[in-house]
Motif scaffolding. Structure first.
Motif, PDB file in Angstrom:
ATOM      1  N   THR A  58     -36.102  52.883 -17.711  1.00 18.69           N
ATOM      2  CA  THR A  58     -36.710  52.310 -16.398  1.00 18.69           C
ATOM      3  C   THR A  58     -38.064  52.020 -17.058  1.00 18.69           C
ATOM      4  O   THR A  58     -38.669  52.458 -17.780  1.00 18.69           O
ATOM      5  CB  THR A  58     -36.849  53.311 -15.433  1.00 18.69           C
ATOM      6  OG1 THR A  58     -35.748  53.987 -14.952  1.00 18.69           O
ATOM      7  CG2 THR A  58     -37.692  52.773 -14.278  1.00 18.69           C
TER       8      THR A  58
ATOM      9  N   PRO B  40     -36.983  50.410 -10.935  1.00 17.87           N
ATOM     10  CA  PRO B  40     -36.749  51.466 -10.444  1.00 17.87           C
ATOM     11  C   PRO B  40     -35.687  51.217  -9.249  1.00 17.87           C
ATOM     12  O   PRO B  40     -34.462  52.173  -9.294  1.00 17.87           O
ATOM     13  CB  PRO B  40     -37.970  52.412  -9.835  1.00 17.87           C
ATOM     14  CG  PRO B  40     -38.939  51.960 -10.770  1.00 17.87           C
ATOM     15  CD  PRO B  40     -38.515  50.514 -11.326  1.00 17.87           C
ATOM     16  N   ASP B  41     -35.841  50.411  -8.471  1.00 20.09           N
ATOM     17  CA  ASP B  41     -34.770  50.091  -7.537  1.00 20.09           C
ATOM     18  C   ASP B  41     -33.346  49.629  -7.881  1.00 20.09           C
ATOM     19  O   ASP B  41     -32.533  49.723  -7.444  1.00 20.09           O
ATOM     20  CB  ASP B  41     -35.248  49.049  -6.349  1.00 20.09           C
ATOM     21  CG  ASP B  41     -35.565  47.754  -6.627  1.00 20.09           C
ATOM     22  OD1 ASP B  41     -35.784  47.596  -7.952  1.00 20.09           O
ATOM     23  OD2 ASP B  41     -35.658  46.909  -5.770  1.00 20.09           O
ATOM     24  N   GLN B  42     -33.399  48.750  -8.853  1.00 21.50           N
ATOM     25  CA  GLN B  42     -32.183  48.344  -9.593  1.00 21.50           C
ATOM     26  C   GLN B  42     -31.420  49.653 -10.324  1.00 21.50           C
ATOM     27  O   GLN B  42     -30.191  49.880 -10.355  1.00 21.50           O
ATOM     28  CB  GLN B  42     -32.310  47.370 -10.492  1.00 21.50           C
ATOM     29  CG  GLN B  42     -32.837  46.087 -10.218  1.00 21.50           C
ATOM     30  CD  GLN B  42     -31.885  45.284  -9.275  1.00 21.50           C
ATOM     31  OE1 GLN B  42     -30.983  45.075  -9.952  1.00 21.50           O
ATOM     32  NE2 GLN B  42     -32.166  44.972  -8.379  1.00 21.50           N
ATOM     33  N   ARG B  43     -32.214  50.640 -10.917  1.00 16.76           N
ATOM     34  CA  ARG B  43     -31.511  51.777 -11.546  1.00 16.76           C
ATOM     35  C   ARG B  43     -30.851  52.792 -10.525  1.00 16.76           C
ATOM     36  O   ARG B  43     -29.911  53.151 -10.694  1.00 16.76           O
ATOM     37  CB  ARG B  43     -32.465  52.418 -12.631  1.00 16.76           C
ATOM     38  CG  ARG B  43     -31.890  53.635 -13.177  1.00 16.76           C
ATOM     39  CD  ARG B  43     -32.601  54.025 -14.405  1.00 16.76           C
ATOM     40  NE  ARG B  43     -32.035  55.094 -15.104  1.00 16.76           N
ATOM     41  CZ  ARG B  43     -32.616  55.463 -16.053  1.00 16.76           C
ATOM     42  NH1 ARG B  43     -33.969  55.305 -16.779  1.00 16.76           N
ATOM     43  NH2 ARG B  43     -31.997  56.490 -16.752  1.00 16.76           N
ATOM     44  N   ASP B  44     -31.897  53.051  -9.350  1.00 11.70           N
ATOM     45  CA  ASP B  44     -31.129  53.582  -8.404  1.00 11.70           C
ATOM     46  C   ASP B  44     -30.154  53.227  -7.930  1.00 11.70           C
ATOM     47  O   ASP B  44     -29.118  53.948  -7.250  1.00 11.70           O
ATOM     48  CB  ASP B  44     -32.528  54.086  -7.360  1.00 11.70           C
ATOM     49  CG  ASP B  44     -33.568  54.826  -8.066  1.00 11.70           C
ATOM     50  OD1 ASP B  44     -33.448  55.309  -9.115  1.00 11.70           O
ATOM     51  OD2 ASP B  44     -34.620  54.678  -7.219  1.00 11.70           O
ATOM     52  N   PHE B  45     -29.926  51.738  -7.230  1.00 13.91           N
ATOM     53  CA  PHE B  45     -28.902  51.358  -6.820  1.00 13.91           C
ATOM     54  C   PHE B  45     -27.642  51.306  -7.549  1.00 13.91           C
ATOM     55  O   PHE B  45     -26.598  51.773  -7.156  1.00 13.91           O
ATOM     56  CB  PHE B  45     -29.527  49.863  -6.303  1.00 13.91           C
ATOM     57  CG  PHE B  45     -28.222  49.054  -5.717  1.00 13.91           C
ATOM     58  CD1 PHE B  45     -28.135  49.367  -4.112  1.00 13.91           C
ATOM     59  CD2 PHE B  45     -27.444  48.201  -6.203  1.00 13.91           C
ATOM     60  CE1 PHE B  45     -26.910  48.807  -3.361  1.00 13.91           C
ATOM     61  CE2 PHE B  45     -26.444  47.616  -5.386  1.00 13.91           C
ATOM     62  CZ  PHE B  45     -26.198  47.990  -4.099  1.00 13.91           C
TER      63      PHE B  45
ATOM     64  N   HIS C 199     -27.128  52.939 -10.374  1.00 15.67           N
ATOM     65  CA  HIS C 199     -26.830  54.412 -11.186  1.00 15.67           C
ATOM     66  C   HIS C 199     -25.722  54.162 -12.054  1.00 15.67           C
ATOM     67  O   HIS C 199     -24.596  54.963 -12.024  1.00 15.67           O
ATOM     68  CB  HIS C 199     -26.441  55.036  -9.843  1.00 15.67           C
ATOM     69  CG  HIS C 199     -26.913  56.638 -10.182  1.00 15.67           C
ATOM     70  ND1 HIS C 199     -26.270  57.316 -11.020  1.00 15.67           N
ATOM     71  CD2 HIS C 199     -27.715  57.429  -9.698  1.00 15.67           C
ATOM     72  CE1 HIS C 199     -26.833  58.487 -11.273  1.00 15.67           C
ATOM     73  NE2 HIS C 199     -27.703  58.752 -10.211  1.00 15.67           N
TER      74      HIS C 199
ATOM     75  N   LYS D  55     -35.767  42.153 -13.783  1.00 18.43           N
ATOM     76  CA  LYS D  55     -35.389  43.362 -12.816  1.00 18.43           C
ATOM     77  C   LYS D  55     -34.378  44.156 -13.501  1.00 18.43           C
ATOM     78  O   LYS D  55     -34.600  45.338 -13.259  1.00 18.43           O
ATOM     79  CB  LYS D  55     -34.814  42.684 -11.518  1.00 18.43           C
ATOM     80  CG  LYS D  55     -35.887  42.016 -10.722  1.00 18.43           C
ATOM     81  CD  LYS D  55     -35.269  41.580  -9.339  1.00 18.43           C
ATOM     82  CE  LYS D  55     -36.214  40.950  -8.660  1.00 18.43           C
ATOM     83  NZ  LYS D  55     -35.703  40.504  -7.230  1.00 18.43           N
TER      84      LYS D  55
END
Length: 114
Positions: free
Chosen positions: A41, A92-97, A99, A76
């Motif tokens: 990240t 972070p939001d791409q990695r969280d989404f 996963h 991104k």
């Protein structure tokens, strides 16, 4: 086939630009596409770009050839295809989404101290 040193070198290059939460997954026997996923990240698209630029500059010096890059200039989610190693550098939001760690849940995490 990548060596442990090459994998450690890739992690060090990421650490130079303060990439965080790196996870190295061993996909051998699970995927026919690659042997390893390295997921990391960057806090912002600027940091993702900096991590990516550093990897593109230094991986060949470590004996790891970069075959293809996707995700620039948006930065991104950048995917670096280095054959036996595919690196995902994500905000972070791409990695969280997405996963990816969960998606590839059968893969074993490789531990390295760098």
């Amino acid at each position: 086939m990548l060596t442990d040193k090459q994998l450690q070198d890739a992690l060090k290059v990421i650490e130079e630009k303060k990439g965080h939460d790196p996870i190295l997954l061993n996909l051998q026997g699970i995927s026919t596409v690659t042997d390893y996923f390295l997921i990391v990240t960057g806090n912002t698209t600027t940091q993702v770009k900096a991590i990516t630029d550093n990897l593109l500059e230094k991986l060949p010096k470590c004996g790891v050839s970069v075959l293809h890059v996707e995700g620039l200039p948006e930065a991104k989610w950048v995917l670096i295809d280095a054959g036996d190693l595919v690196i995902h550098v994500m905000i972070p939001d791409q990695r969280d989404f997405y996963h990816l760690e969960r998606l590839w849940g059968d893969a074993k995490e490789v531990s390295f101290s760098i």
